[in-house]
Design an enzyme around this catalytic site. Sequence first.
Site, PDB file in Angstrom:
ATOM      1  N   VAL A 191       0.837  -1.202   0.000  1.00  0.00           N
ATOM      2  CA  VAL A 191       0.000   0.000   0.000  1.00  0.00           C
ATOM      3  C   VAL A 191       0.869   1.248   0.000  1.00  0.00           C
ATOM      4  O   VAL A 191       0.612   2.208  -0.735  1.00  0.00           O
ATOM      5  CB  VAL A 191      -0.948   0.006   1.218  1.00  0.00           C
ATOM      6  CG1 VAL A 191      -1.710   1.327   1.295  1.00  0.00           C
ATOM      7  CG2 VAL A 191      -1.930  -1.156   1.124  1.00  0.00           C
ATOM      8  N   PRO A 205      11.366   0.123   9.021  1.00  0.00           N
ATOM      9  CA  PRO A 205      12.563  -0.715   9.104  1.00  0.00           C
ATOM     10  C   PRO A 205      12.847  -1.316   7.723  1.00  0.00           C
ATOM     11  O   PRO A 205      11.913  -1.610   6.969  1.00  0.00           O
ATOM     12  CB  PRO A 205      12.163  -1.806  10.110  1.00  0.00           C
ATOM     13  CG  PRO A 205      11.089  -1.162  10.936  1.00  0.00           C
ATOM     14  CD  PRO A 205      10.327  -0.295   9.977  1.00  0.00           C
ATOM     15  N   ASP A 207      -6.965   2.560   4.809  1.00  0.00           N
ATOM     16  CA  ASP A 207      -8.054   1.630   5.108  1.00  0.00           C
ATOM     17  C   ASP A 207      -8.853   2.007   6.350  1.00  0.00           C
ATOM     18  O   ASP A 207      -9.558   1.170   6.919  1.00  0.00           O
ATOM     19  CB  ASP A 207      -7.521   0.198   5.247  1.00  0.00           C
ATOM     20  CG  ASP A 207      -8.592  -0.842   4.940  1.00  0.00           C
ATOM     21  OD1 ASP A 207      -9.482  -0.540   4.119  1.00  0.00           O
ATOM     22  OD2 ASP A 207      -8.554  -1.942   5.527  1.00  0.00           O
ATOM     23  N   GLY A 238      10.958  -4.185   6.484  1.00  0.00           N
ATOM     24  CA  GLY A 238       9.552  -4.033   6.121  1.00  0.00           C
ATOM     25  C   GLY A 238       9.327  -3.437   4.750  1.00  0.00           C
ATOM     26  O   GLY A 238       8.178  -3.193   4.361  1.00  0.00           O
TER      27      GLY A 238
END
Length: 250
Positions: free
Chosen positions: A33, A53, A118, A56
């Site tokens: 996303v 990080p 979201d 990620g």
Amino acid sequence: MAESFPEVQGGGSLILAWQVKNKKVLVVGGGEVAAGRILNLLNADASVTVISPTSGLNPEVAHRVQNNQVTHLDKKFEPSDLDDPDITMVLTAIDDPEASSQIWKLCKEKRLPANIADVPPECDFYFGSVHRDGPLQIMVSTNGNGPKMANIVRRRIASNLPPNMGDAIKKVGKLRKKLREVAPQPEEGPKRMQWMSKVCVQWSLEDLCDMSEEDMEMLLQSYAPDQVPSLVDVRGPWEFDGSFGWACVV
């Protein structure tokens, strides 16, 4: 007689073209996303800082980092990250609802516009489904009700557009710039707008795409008498006489 005015349709959002060129935008998260958000920002020439990080980062975001397209802070978000006065908006895309809500609250305290992925109630603005063709951008928004539906509607609209629409718009942009050089006076503004409108209506999309620099120069000669000759006339064996129209050269 009562005048007729448009009916008010509440529940919508104010769709704007937000100019973020060279402005600092903070993106928290580095997944799929976040990758889409980052691309939208880079397309708008924003200065993007990503907080996540390294572990990620998905491949696309990692690519942006490796190619210095974004500034990367290899860490988790901290409240002090919002202390930078140059930050103009914040986007979060992390799988931690509690942390996302906390970031939202911090943004509200600092009056920073934010989008929490979201979570429609925690968004000052939404991302719609966008069709891009050069300078042409068309956004479809469902106001947070159905992102997939926005994508379907956007594809339907795009499929009905000529494939060269972006090129035609670029040509019109060049013509407008040239017209401002021909008639730069502020009082000429209304006439410029009306004349450009007539060109866009009377010329076909194919004509606008095919318009050359020479065609523009010839067409601009018809601005003073407020005329709009066809592309055929502009290119034909015609000579503009500066008074009432076009005369054939013999």
